[in-house]
Design an enzyme around this catalytic site. Sequence first.
Site, PDB file in Angstrom:
ATOM      1  N   LYS A  46       0.766  -1.043  -0.085  1.00 58.08           N
ATOM      2  CA  LYS A  46      -0.236   0.245   0.060  1.00 58.08           C
ATOM      3  C   LYS A  46       1.018   1.014   0.072  1.00 58.08           C
ATOM      4  O   LYS A  46       2.115   1.236   0.778  1.00 58.08           O
ATOM      5  CB  LYS A  46      -1.003  -0.020   1.327  1.00 58.08           C
ATOM      6  CG  LYS A  46      -1.853   1.225   1.563  1.00 58.08           C
ATOM      7  CD  LYS A  46      -2.504   0.929   2.789  1.00 58.08           C
ATOM      8  CE  LYS A  46      -3.717   2.009   2.778  1.00 58.08           C
ATOM      9  NZ  LYS A  46      -4.671   1.954   4.018  1.00 58.08           N
ATOM     10  N   SER A  65      -9.672   1.608   2.972  1.00 55.76           N
ATOM     11  CA  SER A  65      -8.958   2.422   2.069  1.00 55.76           C
ATOM     12  C   SER A  65      -7.798   1.647   1.146  1.00 55.76           C
ATOM     13  O   SER A  65      -7.321   2.090   0.163  1.00 55.76           O
ATOM     14  CB  SER A  65      -8.065   3.612   2.946  1.00 55.76           C
ATOM     15  OG  SER A  65      -7.073   2.877   3.710  1.00 55.76           O
ATOM     16  N   SER A 104      -9.258  -0.757   7.052  1.00 57.09           N
ATOM     17  CA  SER A 104      -9.060  -0.428   5.962  1.00 57.09           C
ATOM     18  C   SER A 104      -8.284  -1.726   5.143  1.00 57.09           C
ATOM     19  O   SER A 104      -7.916  -1.784   3.813  1.00 57.09           O
ATOM     20  CB  SER A 104      -7.743   0.540   5.906  1.00 57.09           C
ATOM     21  OG  SER A 104      -8.627   1.822   5.979  1.00 57.09           O
TER      22      SER A 104
END
Lengths: 487, 95
Positions: free
Chosen positions: A91, A166, A190
């Site tokens: 990420k 997210s 997330s």
Amino acid sequence: MLMNYRYQEYLNNMNLNELTIKEAADGLKNGKFTSVDLTEACLKRIKERNSELNAFITVCEKTALDEAKKADKIIADGNGKLLTGIPFAVKDAICTADVRSTGAAKILDNYVPSFEATVIKKIRKQGAVLVGKTNCDAFGHGASNENSMYGPVHNPHDLKKVAGGSSGGAAAALADNQCIFSIAEDTGGSIRQPASFCGVVGLRPSYGRNSRYGIMPMASSLDTVGPMAKTVEDVALLMEVMAGQDDLDATTVSDKVDCYLKELEKPINGMIVGVPKEYFEAEGMDKETKEIIEKQIDLLKSRGCKIKEVSLPYTKYAVATYYVLVPSEDSSNLARLDGIRYGVRADAKNLFDVYAKSRAQGFPEEVKRRILIGTYALSAGYYDAYYKKAQQVRTLIKNDFDKVFKQVDVLVVPTSPFPAFDIGSKSKDPMVLYLSDVFLSPAAIAGVPGLSVPAGKTANGLPVGVQIIGPRIGESEIMRIGHNLMK
Amino acid sequence: MSLTNQEIKKIAQLARLELTPEEENRYAETISAVLDYMKILNEVDTENIEPTAQVTGLKNVVRQDEIKKCSANKQLIEQMPKVYANELSVPGVFE
């Protein structure tokens, strides 16, 4: 140990990028293929699909192949470890040394960290191959990956739908076989929510289990970093590498790291599974999702678990608590991003305007909103009414979990009240999206671990995830249940 | 709980964020709605409840105050938006 049919499948030219870590490591060790083959297969898939899915912000084509060659040599010399030569994605809100890390915000568009997050360092030390940095809601602010300044991520199961957030890119890239595993961050869902929307396994570890060093901070008292993979077994294997105390993160705990892979194999017979009624009576719960989760509970019952209805009475205050605590801590953490020492600095004459314009141009709408909410909640005269009040309710939510884990071993609940929704359908009103965190915020507030495991699909082919929540440092128990459900 | 544009302006100034007039309107509206939702917390009796700042139970984690070598000087300078004579250049603090 490879299951026979999987083994046959990849011998019959199964695409290498579709393998699990376990299968890929086995193939590498036995010389069936090389890390270069495996890495090329992932890079090829990224090339074919990134314009549609938008899962990656940065692809490390050249360095990945160099790393793969190095890994092949290590394996040939007989020094390979479990992750040697395995391609993975990270990420973009996690710092990777010498690889651009934007956090999906333009203020860090050109930012190349000089240091590496501890968990990434541990993984790369084993010789894993970094194929790229994945898209996300900027700094983790969102539940749909629509708050990225690099565009939304599309769900591989239906391109019109969000991938979740997210960590939407990390989940979509994995589900679409653009990498073998991915590493993401979970402050209030997330990892778990995009894992459920994309049909992969995602673990939010207990707060303090994995080092947060090098994670772009969002809400420091809730942030965690964890793995996403295709099986619970792979997640367990990754946690063995990632978990543990770190001198660079004073909030990491000294609890012994279990041999998670061994723990998976223990029987679930006799374990007590709690079903909290608040999670099944929630407003806006999708009927198909509810049925799929209830089937999972029946399955556990048929395999010898005791099912017990329990109550977590403060559940309904979790989202409000979360959206006071998080923007407050966000606003404080993001003060460091001002265009002065690194990142993108706006042109302006005086210092105030440099700050105000760099931040105005470099942050998306939701990041600004959270900074404003947090600044307000922490400002003189409002602190007691908002932040302190929320911290007190946090105590009660945490007590709920402490009490319930005296009666049960794990809780089994939906990860999300509904499957992936249309891109754009919930982006107008922030409250609508905030409320989708209803099953995710409570565990985050209490700092307990949660695992999302694929549980089935809706009639429209959208994945639904079942969430297993455990007591603090109860990763072994939740992975054991998750592993069993995937069998 | 309704925030005025004036209040949004004030908060934005504290947070060092430049907002357009449209943004001020939008944030006044959406943040007021969020604050309204947070009123639900007032239903909870929190008298004599200690606030929780973190959940690990750790207390006073200390380490030696030692200087450690850092070899990233060159990389750090490369990340700076504006460099003058190998040092960070910033706008004047006093006008």
